[in-house]
Scaffold this active site. Structure first.
Site, PDB file in Angstrom:
ATOM      1  N   GLU A 457       0.782  -1.236   0.000  1.00 41.17           N
ATOM      2  CA  GLU A 457       0.000   0.000   0.000  1.00 41.17           C
ATOM      3  C   GLU A 457       0.813   1.285   0.000  1.00 41.17           C
ATOM      4  O   GLU A 457       0.254   2.376   0.185  1.00 41.17           O
ATOM      5  CB  GLU A 457      -1.000   0.015   1.182  1.00 41.17           C
ATOM      6  CG  GLU A 457      -2.021  -1.103   1.103  1.00 41.17           C
ATOM      7  CD  GLU A 457      -3.130  -1.021   2.127  1.00 41.17           C
ATOM      8  OE1 GLU A 457      -4.156  -1.679   1.930  1.00 41.17           O
ATOM      9  OE2 GLU A 457      -2.963  -0.283   3.128  1.00 41.17           O
ATOM     10  N   GLU A 554      -7.030  -7.428  -1.645  1.00 39.21           N
ATOM     11  CA  GLU A 554      -7.434  -7.201  -0.250  1.00 39.21           C
ATOM     12  C   GLU A 554      -8.864  -6.683  -0.222  1.00 39.21           C
ATOM     13  O   GLU A 554      -9.196  -5.755  -0.961  1.00 39.21           O
ATOM     14  CB  GLU A 554      -6.552  -6.148   0.443  1.00 39.21           C
ATOM     15  CG  GLU A 554      -5.303  -6.665   1.096  1.00 39.21           C
ATOM     16  CD  GLU A 554      -4.702  -5.625   2.047  1.00 39.21           C
ATOM     17  OE1 GLU A 554      -5.482  -4.873   2.673  1.00 39.21           O
ATOM     18  OE2 GLU A 554      -3.474  -5.575   2.148  1.00 39.21           O
TER      19      GLU A 554
END
Length: 879
Positions: A457, A554
């Site tokens: 991320e 995710e």
């Protein structure tokens, strides 16, 4: 690396002498606090917390509020020490090294009161030359510095500019500046885990003594030559040559089952030397490839390598070799802008279905073979084929990857950088390069690992400006990002491993991010790469809220673990939803409220006036909500694999967050701490099934798609049934003619307007009926029954309290539960408390009067133990 290490022997005349001698320093050490007021024995591998707990000096660190109560342990500077004898004549050896496979984390190492080196990276292997220091009797010390204080010190020293984030959100109750230390990032806390920044020697430590030369490491990679249509093997070996003269000899590589034997001549000059060999596999023998779970066998071949060197020195290694290819396909898609993003294994496109792996415990000495096998077996038992080893934890131990090889679990391997920006000064970068090189060499021989990913991320964090960086300074951080992940990590990976793709981040736009200078203006673009998606406010039953992405790596929803899991670390005063304990255990901002908000959209919330009953009912309902939400989202991704809608689709991966828990607390996990299956994991077994019917509505039209991960086409019949909530007999049933389910596709099998469906089935209403459907061939069930709710269950009409009884019997090591219900029962949940094991199914919709469920215990279990622990709940019990 999956290596079966053999004893290194040298043959000299008629006698046998060792080419190297090894002394393990595992076992009992002494540990003392910074001021010397506390001293105790401690095991290596291990950590200070575990040593204190084993000596009853502290409670279980996970008990109640002990993550805060024991913060002092992480803030102290501890010392590990040991005295040991060398059981051989040390003077007869040219070189002696002290080797640490893992030190956690910042320590000064002294041998016989002489400083021999320092450590500051949990993920590196350290080797110190102690030839001139070691004696027959020795003392060793590792003087640790608090990782919390070290990280703060490093942050303060970085005076040119801030490297955010400084600290985690206050709800996480964590420590600051974790991005300044090369240590398990989540050990400073996360939104599903506690802050336990450990200190200790967390892997093996040993003395190695040798003459002439020593084999430092050995690794290999299978390569397929498309033009010649043959397999080859690249083998790399690193030697430390301590002889003053060149050492020559032969290398013999044998793979008996492939009738491959090749001999090479080598000459090793003094110093550090790399030997690279290229082995051609016998073309006349069929090589069986390694396949992911559900797609074929996990065939491997035993290989031996014998180095026959001067002075009758013989070094032999043994390993298991697997052959497979992996490609990341990013290419134009007809009818869509952007690029595809999917993986081919052995030339075959495979939908990646699975979850995200976090560390199994805050204390790695608690993670044993039994726990790893239990968790990973639960992965394949739920029809998964992939785990993403998330970048905020650890590079897992060798046995983890060996089990993934054996079980056919593909691994998306992050490097350990997550949700932060990082410094790029020389010392930090040098440490990272050594870390990455070591880990790639250690792991690249595993066929299970299909991709390297630079971080978790951080592309999104930078480009979406999570840390509110002033735009005028953004160039500095972009430059640092490219320097760390592209010019350093990527460069090392490409030099060390040519057999699998590398992506810079997750999520990323892949090739599009590269085209934009390695950072995309919109890292969440659904037409490229992978996405992460979380939305706790919108209605999760509405599939239109989910992004129709190329790959979902995710996504997820929280739930609480079972009461039996929480009970071990709490007391009676903690057992209600708004207790101090419940608030303390929730590390995600507003997480407890978000769970109730989402559950309340479709279910009546528990109303019991008994606090304990209300707490248990709430736990149950959060698991129902989580399972149903992730089911809806995952089925959306699976049915999107073969279609493009408004330029979006061709989804080829669904990895929900997260598989396992690090402690007993609310989280996104489907496996509780210790391995107990939540309702979500039972649901995953269905929504990841190789053949799956998926039902959904769009503008009052009911659709059923058939999704196949099978390798060949099959003929199926789809049966659609409608039940009323007040009757165990189907109101109506309709079976289609034979339909062809194409291999590896998602296709529309059925559609009908909901008003017509209800009219056809006796003037049903949305509130009074539920639809179920399944696939079969020649009356043989191919898929388990799926279902579609026509309205929220809090609006269900005719739903009666179900009285469910069970007769339990035993068949060898399996227990049989013959269930009988008095009424239709949604989300039937069978629980046996702390008895370890799993059911064949759970959390199911019971529309038939009787049903048989099996329980598979993980340990020897008595009938009386099972009967005493057994409880059954359905949604009607809390209404």
């Amino acid at each position: 690396m999956r290596l079966r290490l053999l004893l290194l022997l040298a043959l000299c005349g008629a006698g046998i002498r060792a080419a190297a001698r090894s002394l393990s320093l595992r076992g009992s050490w002494r540990i003392r606090s910074g001021n010397g007021s506390l001293e105790l024995p401690g095991e290596v591998p291990g950590c200070v917390h575990s040593a204190l707990f084993q000596r009853n000096l502290i409670q279980d660190p996970y008990y109640r509020f002990n993550d805060l109560n024991y913060r002092w342990i992480s803030l102290d500077n501890w010392t590990y020490s040991k005295e040991f004898k060398i059981p051989f004549d040390i003077s007869k050896w040219q070189k002696v090294n002290l080797i640490f496979e893992g030190v956690d984390t910042v320590a000064k190492v002294l041998l016989n009161n002489v400083s021999i080196g320092k450590t500051n990276n949990m993920f590196k292997r350290y080797s110190f030359d102690i030839t001139g220091v070691v004696k027959a009797i020795n003392s060793i010390e590792l003087r640790f510095q608090s990782p919390v204080l070290y990280a703060a010190q490093q942050s303060r020293a970085h005076t040119r500019y801030q490297v955010p984030p400084n600290c985690p959100p206050s709800v996480q109750k964590g420590e600051c500046h974790v991005n300044f230390i090369r240590k398990e990032q989540c050990s400073f806390s996360w939104d599903w885990g506690p802050a336990f920044p450990t200190q200790g020697i967390w892997k093996d430590v040993r003395i190695e003594a040798y003459n002439i030369c020593y084999l430092n490491y050995f690794t290999f990679s299978p390569l397929y030559d498309n033009r010649a249509q043959e397999w080859n093997l690249e083998i790399g070996s690193s030697f430390d040559v301590v002889s003053s003269k060149p050492v020559s000899g032969q290398v013999i590589v044998e793979i008996p089952k492939l009738q491959t034997q090749q001999t090479y001549s080598i000459e090793l000059q003094p110093g550090k030397r790399i030997v690279e060999l290229f082995v051609k596999i016998n073309k006349n023998i069929t090589v069986e490839t390694w396949w992911p779970h559900g797609h074929g066998n996990q065939t491997g071949y035993n290989m031996t390598i014998l180095f026959k060197l001067d002075k009758d020195l013989k070094l032999q290694k043994s390993a298991k070799v697997y052959f497979r290819t992996v490609e990341l396909i990013e290419e134009p898609i007809e009818g869509s802008p952007g690029l595809s993003f999917y993986f081919k294994i052995n030339g075959f496109p495979i939908f990646l279905k699975g979850s995200n792996w976090i560390p199994a415990d805050s204390f790695q000495d608690r993670v044993n073979s039994e726990l790893l096998r239990l968790l990973l077996q639960s992965v394949v038992d739920a029809n998964m084929n992939t785990l993403r080893v998330w970048g905020g934890g650890i590079y897992e131990q060798d046995e983890f990857y060996e089990l993934c090889d054996d079980l056919g679990i593909m691994v998306w391997q992050d490097f350990m950088f997550a949700c932060a920006l990082y410094p790029t000064d020389r010392d930090f970068m040098d440490s990272v390069r050594a870390e990455v090189a070591y880990q790639v060499r250690r792991l690249k021989s595993h066929p299970s690992i299909i991709t390297w990913s630079g971080n978790n991320e951080n592309e999104a964090a930078l480009m979406m400006n999570w840390y509110h960086i002033d735009f005028s300074h953004m160039g500095t951080y972009i430059k640092d990002y490219v320097k760390l992940y592209v010019k350093n990590i990527r460069k090392v990976v490409l030099a060390e491993d040519k057999t699998r793709p590398f992506i810079t981040s997750s999520p990323t736009n892949g090739a599009e991010s590269i085209a934009e200078g390695w950072l995309s203006a919109n890292p969440y673009n659904t037409k490229f790469g992978d996405i992460h998606f979380y939305d706790y406010i919108s209605d999760c039953w509405d599939w239109t809220i989910f992004p129709k992405a190329r790959f979902a790596s995710e996504y997820g929803y929280q739930s609480w673990p079972s009461f039996s899991t929480l009970e071990k670390v709490s007391t009676k005063e903690d057992w209600f939803y708004k207790s101090r304990f419940s608030l303390h255990r929730q590390h995600h901002e507003n997480g407890n409220d978000q769970m109730l908000l989402q559950a309340g959209l479709h279910f009546k919330l528990p109303q019991s006036t008994d606090p304990l009953r209300a707490f248990k009912d709430t736990i149950y309902l959060t698991q129902v909500m989580q399972a149903q939400c992730v089911k809806t989202e995952t089925e959306f991704y699976r049915r999107s694999r073969s279609e493009i809608v408004n330029g979006e689709g061709h989804t080829m991966g669904a990895l929900y967050w997260q598989l396992n828990d690090i402690w007993q607390a609310p989280s996104w996990a489907s496996l509780e701490y210790g391995g107990k299956w939540k309702m979500l994991h039972y649901f995953a077994r269905h929504f990841f099934a190789p053949l799956l019917p998926v039902g959904f509505e769009n503008q009052s039209v009911f659709f059923i798609y058939g999704v196949s991960d099978l390798r060949s086409d099959c003929n199926v019949t789809l049966t659609v049934r409608v039940h009323t909530w007040h009757s165990l007999e189907p109101l109506c049933s309709r079976a289609t003619k034979h339909l062809v389910m194409k291999a590896g596709e998602a296709v529309l099998l059925y559609q009908e307007r909901v008003p017509e469906l209800l009219r056809r089935c006796g003037n049903c209403t949305r509130q009074s009926c539920v639809v179920s459907f399944s696939l079969s061939t020649d009356s043989k069930l191919l898929s388990s029954a799926n279902y579609h709710f026509l309205s929220s269950l809090k609006e269900a009409v005719g739903l009666q309290k179900a009285h469910i009884t069970a007769i339990i019997s035993q068949q060898e090591d399996t227990f049989v539960f013959d269930l009988e219900t008095s009424a239709v029962a949604p989300f039937v949940w069978l629980d046996v408390g702390n008895v370890p094991g799993r059911f064949s199914d759970n959390g199911f919709l019971m529309t038939e009067k009787t049903r048989t469920i099996f329980f598979y215990p993980w340990k020897p279990t008595s009938m009386s133990e099972l009967e005493q622990s057994f409880r059954v709940t359905s949604l009607t019990d809390i209404y």
